[in-house]
Design an enzyme around this catalytic site. Structure first.
Site, mmCIF file in Angstrom:
data_model
loop_
_atom_site.group_PDB
_atom_site.id
_atom_site.type_symbol
_atom_site.label_atom_id
_atom_site.label_comp_id
_atom_site.label_asym_id
_atom_site.label_seq_id
_atom_site.Cartn_x
_atom_site.Cartn_y
_atom_site.Cartn_z
ATOM 1 N N PRO A 2 0.830 -1.211 0.000
ATOM 2 C CA PRO A 2 0.000 0.000 0.000
ATOM 3 C C PRO A 2 0.864 1.260 0.000
ATOM 4 O O PRO A 2 1.928 1.300 0.594
ATOM 5 C CB PRO A 2 -0.769 -0.099 1.316
ATOM 6 C CG PRO A 2 -0.585 -1.478 1.804
ATOM 7 C CD PRO A 2 0.698 -1.964 1.237
ATOM 8 N N LYS A 51 1.957 5.807 6.430
ATOM 9 C CA LYS A 51 1.320 4.534 6.109
ATOM 10 C C LYS A 51 0.857 3.792 7.369
ATOM 11 O O LYS A 51 0.574 2.605 7.327
ATOM 12 C CB LYS A 51 2.278 3.681 5.271
ATOM 13 C CG LYS A 51 2.569 4.383 3.933
ATOM 14 C CD LYS A 51 3.174 3.487 2.896
ATOM 15 C CE LYS A 51 4.604 3.184 3.206
ATOM 16 N NZ LYS A 51 5.162 2.224 2.213
ATOM 17 N N ASN A 174 6.618 1.744 -3.057
ATOM 18 C CA ASN A 174 7.509 1.372 -4.156
ATOM 19 C C ASN A 174 7.040 1.862 -5.527
ATOM 20 O O ASN A 174 7.840 2.260 -6.370
ATOM 21 C CB ASN A 174 7.696 -0.144 -4.184
ATOM 22 C CG ASN A 174 8.922 -0.547 -4.987
ATOM 23 O OD1 ASN A 174 9.832 0.254 -5.171
ATOM 24 N ND2 ASN A 174 8.935 -1.767 -5.484
ATOM 25 N N ARG A 268 14.439 -3.781 -3.064
ATOM 26 C CA ARG A 268 13.150 -3.669 -3.724
ATOM 27 C C ARG A 268 13.327 -3.514 -5.211
ATOM 28 O O ARG A 268 14.279 -2.926 -5.681
ATOM 29 C CB ARG A 268 12.427 -2.426 -3.210
ATOM 30 C CG ARG A 268 11.860 -2.610 -1.836
ATOM 31 C CD ARG A 268 10.583 -3.442 -1.939
ATOM 32 N NE ARG A 268 9.888 -3.361 -0.684
ATOM 33 C CZ ARG A 268 9.387 -2.246 -0.200
ATOM 34 N NH1 ARG A 268 9.488 -1.131 -0.839
ATOM 35 N NH2 ARG A 268 8.772 -2.244 0.939
#
Ligand SMILES: [Zn+2]
Length: 280
Positions: A2, A51, A174, A268
């Protein structure tokens, strides 16, 4: 994973469903809070901070501001979600993945599935849980100058990693960090100090999250064509600007003084256009 705008939307949905209501039951399916019972408590508000999510509740008979208030603090991490259900409605996720269930006295419930973190803390001590976050892109105290200063504090660090570090500015995941690097025409591994227009990238991040915070799906709408992404997930496809093939790799993110970043420090996937985003 998310992004901040998804978390903001989740908070808005749960606030609309629960704020002002009394809880008939709570069920925390984590050992540390398994015996905690918030029945009779009132949901004051549900807010996002970067977040992270905070459900603030007041005890029965509470009359004073801050009087014994608690906050259900959660983080969605990679796979988590909070969903709102009407009375008797079937869950859309497997029951064994539920970590928290808050049920209001009208039968409305909020269920947190596969949460990366769930804990209950004193509202007065929220700062200990989320105080490490930088300025919140969708929060009331958004401060672009402070966000930029935070990013510049480690000038040699890859901008793609710095944008993802929630201590610099809160809310970018990301997808958006890849898109921001494309829009800023920098390779994600470019050192922060070599980014030609860092204030412009910070302003772009704000516009991107604002543009998407009320959309139902996570798109990069208003930026990418036809609500698609420019580079994220487009390995091998032609760049929408220059037709060069988009490439894909990973960006190692060794973080000095790494704090409780909840899995956000790993390698990532990154996507970029080798022509539009030269490494500086
Ligand atoms: Zn290109």
């Amino acid at each position: 994973m998310p992004e901040g705008d998804n978390v903001y939307q989740a908070a808005r949905r749960m606030h609309a469903a629960l704020a002002g209501k009394r809880l008939a039951a709570s069920d925390f399916r984590v050992p540390a809070f398994a015996t905690l019972d918030l029945a009779g408590w009132t949901v004051l508000e549900v807010v996002s901070r970067g977040k992270h999510l905070l459900h603030r509740v007041a005890p029965p008979g509470s009359t004073h501001d801050g009087d014994g208030r608690l906050s259900v603090h959660s983080h969605l991490s990679m796979e988590g979600s909070w969903q709102v259900y009407g009375p008797g409605e079937r869950w859309r996720k497997p029951g064994h993945t539920a970590r928290a269930v808050l049920t209001a006295d009208d039968g409305t419930s909020a269920v947190g599935f596969s949460l990366g973190l769930i804990e209950v803390i004193a509202t007065a001590e929220e700062d200990a849980a989320v105080g490490h976050l930088g300025p919140d892109l969708l929060g009331p105290g958004w401060d672009p100058a402070l966000a930029e200063a935070n990013l510049r504090a480690l000038p040699e660090r890859a901008v793609g990693a710095a944008l993802l570090d929630q201590r610099n500015l809160a809310g970018i995941g990301n997808i958006y960090r890849c898109e921001l690097c494309f829009l800023g025409r920098v390779h994600p591994a470019t050192p922060v100090a070599a980014v030609p227009d860092l204030p412009g990238m910070v302003a772009m991040a704000k516009r991107l999250l604002e543009a998407n915070k009320s959309r139902s799906r996570n798109t990069v709408g208003g930026f990418g064509p036809r609500n698609a992404t420019w580079v994220y997930g487009r390995t091998g496809q032609p760049c929408l600007r220059c037709r060069t093939r988009i490439v894909h790799g990973t960006l190692a993110e060794p973080l000095p003084g790494t704090g409780p970043l909840l899995g956000e420090t790993r390698e990532r996937d990154i996507y970029w256009c080798p022509n539009c985003q030269p490494l500086r």
